[in-house]
Design an enzyme around this catalytic site. Structure first.
Site, PDB file in Angstrom:
ATOM      1  N   HIS A 156      98.077  44.633  67.875  1.00 35.20           N
ATOM      2  CA  HIS A 156      97.782  43.192  67.750  1.00 35.20           C
ATOM      3  C   HIS A 156      96.823  42.902  66.593  1.00 35.20           C
ATOM      4  O   HIS A 156      96.046  41.949  66.661  1.00 35.20           O
ATOM      5  CB  HIS A 156      97.182  42.624  69.045  1.00 35.20           C
ATOM      6  CG  HIS A 156      97.967  42.952  70.265  1.00 35.20           C
ATOM      7  ND1 HIS A 156      99.024  42.185  70.709  1.00 35.20           N
ATOM      8  CD2 HIS A 156      97.869  43.996  71.137  1.00 35.20           C
ATOM      9  CE1 HIS A 156      99.522  42.732  71.820  1.00 35.20           C
ATOM     10  NE2 HIS A 156      98.849  43.842  72.077  1.00 35.20           N
ATOM     11  N   SER A 277      93.088  38.841  38.059  1.00 35.86           N
ATOM     12  CA  SER A 277      93.253  37.387  38.108  1.00 35.86           C
ATOM     13  C   SER A 277      92.977  36.822  36.727  1.00 35.86           C
ATOM     14  O   SER A 277      92.101  37.315  36.011  1.00 35.86           O
ATOM     15  CB  SER A 277      92.280  36.805  39.131  1.00 35.86           C
ATOM     16  OG  SER A 277      91.988  35.456  38.819  1.00 35.86           O
ATOM     17  N   LYS A 283      88.669  40.224  40.548  1.00 36.81           N
ATOM     18  CA  LYS A 283      89.792  40.457  41.438  1.00 36.81           C
ATOM     19  C   LYS A 283      90.636  41.675  41.075  1.00 36.81           C
ATOM     20  O   LYS A 283      90.834  41.988  39.910  1.00 36.81           O
ATOM     21  CB  LYS A 283      90.712  39.226  41.449  1.00 36.81           C
ATOM     22  CG  LYS A 283      90.059  38.000  42.037  1.00 36.81           C
ATOM     23  CD  LYS A 283      90.007  38.062  43.550  1.00 36.81           C
ATOM     24  CE  LYS A 283      91.319  37.840  44.071  1.00 36.81           C
ATOM     25  NZ  LYS A 283      91.727  37.108  45.099  1.00 36.81           N
ATOM     26  N   GLU A 290     102.718  43.065  47.563  1.00 33.20           N
ATOM     27  CA  GLU A 290     103.196  41.722  47.907  1.00 33.20           C
ATOM     28  C   GLU A 290     104.643  41.535  47.458  1.00 33.20           C
ATOM     29  O   GLU A 290     105.448  40.906  48.138  1.00 33.20           O
ATOM     30  CB  GLU A 290     102.279  40.666  47.288  1.00 33.20           C
ATOM     31  CG  GLU A 290     100.923  40.631  47.975  1.00 33.20           C
ATOM     32  CD  GLU A 290      99.847  39.900  47.192  1.00 33.20           C
ATOM     33  OE1 GLU A 290      98.762  39.714  47.748  1.00 33.20           O
ATOM     34  OE2 GLU A 290     100.078  39.513  46.017  1.00 33.20           O
TER      35      GLU A 290
END
Ligand code: ARG
Length: 468
Positions: A156, A277, A283, A290
């Site tokens: 979970h 970024s 970043k 992704e």
């Protein structure tokens, strides 16, 4: 130029001609189209349709087309033929003249496209299997490199129980093993030779299908000519197996995105598979993962596309089937790229054992072990579960972990508690206790690792004689 103009008095509408053409897509089948045509020409000669000299010229002509297609990318790009089959036949006639006009005797593009696609797919499955093995090998390398690292296991998306990192990595290995199996199954069904089915009713020139089968390296021939030209189940099998592999890659990506967040931190992704970024200098984003997650969507879309394409089709061949190739090629390309990127991600992962150790502190991950401790001292599990739940509640209220609660307080909960309870709280103790087959105990994981290594060295049947 088309190959069927006899009964027509008018040319094709321009928009329809574009709509009808598949050369832009099926030109990828040219090596297989030529391979199939060479074998078919030999079968025609055996059947007495072609003379030895005609056969020789056809083989020479087809060889030239194959070489030119390999060397010159514009060869096909500039052509205006309807599809790859018409392209090859038209070039053959240009090169060798009239003998080329006999090659299509008894054959139809319907059985031709089926044999081309099956030949292509058999090689493609071999490539996918190699890529899968590459990724599985990297999972094993990481497991071997970090035999002792313990990490939090989740259910979970909440910390649940400690597990060995190697055990975690082997879970992915299992998934990809099943994928390997599914592709093998798909290979077995693809490995069936349809040539000789003609347009739908069979070949009227007594070509020897068994000889064709051996020549083209298939293990058996299709049993029914109607089914042979309309069957695309092997593509559904492939895209379905591919979808599930992409789903596995997507789930792996999701996990690695999460575990590499600063909030978890025990995995670091390498610069090779991350991006920065344009605005925020600090970043380091997991774009590779992704995209793996995102690209699973297109392959699942391809599966839907194929199933919808087939669901309303009457027997036998219908032109709708021409739409199958995009789903096949896109699935193959996405799979191979995805597996390669996933392989780099896994190979370049850095494991921060210290961060993993810290992640195991707190969160009451030893709660089950504490209940098991009481069970070993004679309490029923359900009673122990309730009791440990109350200890968790108290610790939460006092903002302390299990190890900070004094023994005297434990003994107020149950006199079964003794000094040795604190050993039961360690992550090491927890994983060592789980020594069933398939559990996370170090000995079991070591066994699983060597079994996995052995299975990886086995050659897939698809690799034999179908090397890429
Ligand atoms: N290009 C077609 C396909 O990919 C094969 C040609 C069969 N066409 C036909 N009109 N019988 O399915």
């Amino acid at each position: 130029m088309n190959i069927w103009g006899g009964r027509f008095t008018q040319g094709m509408d321009e928009a329809f001609e574009r709509f009808n053409s598949s050369l832009g897509m099926d030109r990828r089948l040219i090596p297989e189209d030529i391979e199939g045509s060479m074998a078919y020409a030999e079968a025609l000669e055996q059947a007495g349709v072609l003379s030895a000299q005609e056969l020789r010229r056809i083989l020479e002509g087809l060889g030239q087309i194959r070489d030119r297609a390999q060397q010159d990318p514009d060869f096909l790009a500039d052509a205006d033929d309807e599809d790859v089959h018409s392209f090859v036949e038209a070039r053959l006639v240009e090169i060798i003249g009239d003998a080329g006009l006999k090659l299509h005797t008894g054959r139809s593009r319907n059985d031709q496209v089926a044999v081309d696609t099956r030949l292509f797919l058999k090689k493609a499955i071999g490539q996918v299997q190699l890529s899968l093995k590459g990724l599985m090998g990297e999972l094993l390398n990481q497991a071997r490199k970090h035999p002792d690292v313990v990490v939090p296991g989740y259910t979970h998306l909440r910390k649940a129980q400690p597990i060995l990192l190697a055990h975690y990595l082997l879970a992915w290995f299992e998934m990809f093993s099943r994928d390997r199996d599914r592709f093998e199954d798909c290979f077995r069904r693809t490995d069936c030779m349809p040539l000789g089915a003609g347009a739908l009713a069979g070949n009227a020139f007594a070509v020897d299908r068994e000889v064709l089968c051996r020549k083209l390296n298939f293990s058996r021939i299709t049993a029914n000519s109607l089914d042979a030209v309309s069957d695309r189940d092997y593509l559904v099998d492939f895209v379905s197996a591919g979808s599930l592999t992409l789903v596995h890659l997507s789930r792996l990506a999701e996990d690695l995105i999460f575990y590499s967040t600063p909030e978890c931190g025990w995995i670091e992704l390498s610069d090779e598979v991350t991006t920065g970024s344009s605005l925020m200098p600090q970043k380091k984003n997991p774009d590779s993962l992704e995209l793996l997650r995102g690209k699973s969507g297109r392959v699942i879309g391809n599966l839907t596309r194929l199933l919808v394409l087939l669901k309303g089709l009457p027997l036998t061949y219908n032109k709708d089937l021409q739409e199958d190739k995009e789903a096949l090629f896109d699935t193959l390309d996405t799979l191979l790229d995805g597996l390669q990127v996933a392989q780099v991600v896994v190979r370049t992962l850095k494991i921060d054992a210290e961060a993993a150790r810290k992640a195991l502190e707190g969160d009451f991950m030893a709660a089950t072990d504490l209940a098991d401790y009481l069970v070993r001292k004679g309490m029923s599990f359900r009673e122990a579960h309730g009791l440990v739940g109350r200890i968790v509640l108290e610790c939460e209220g006092r903002r302390i972990g299990f190890s900070e609660l004094p023994l005297s307080r434990y003994r107020q909960f149950s006199t079964l508690f003794a000094e040795d309870l604190f050993q039961a709280l360690s992550a090491r103790h927890s994983i060592e206790a789980r020594s069933v087959t398939g559990g996370t105990a170090p000995d079991r994981v070591a066994e699983a690792l060597s079994r996995a290594e052995q299975s990886l060295t086995l050659q897939d049947p698809s690799e034999r004689g179908n090397r890429v």
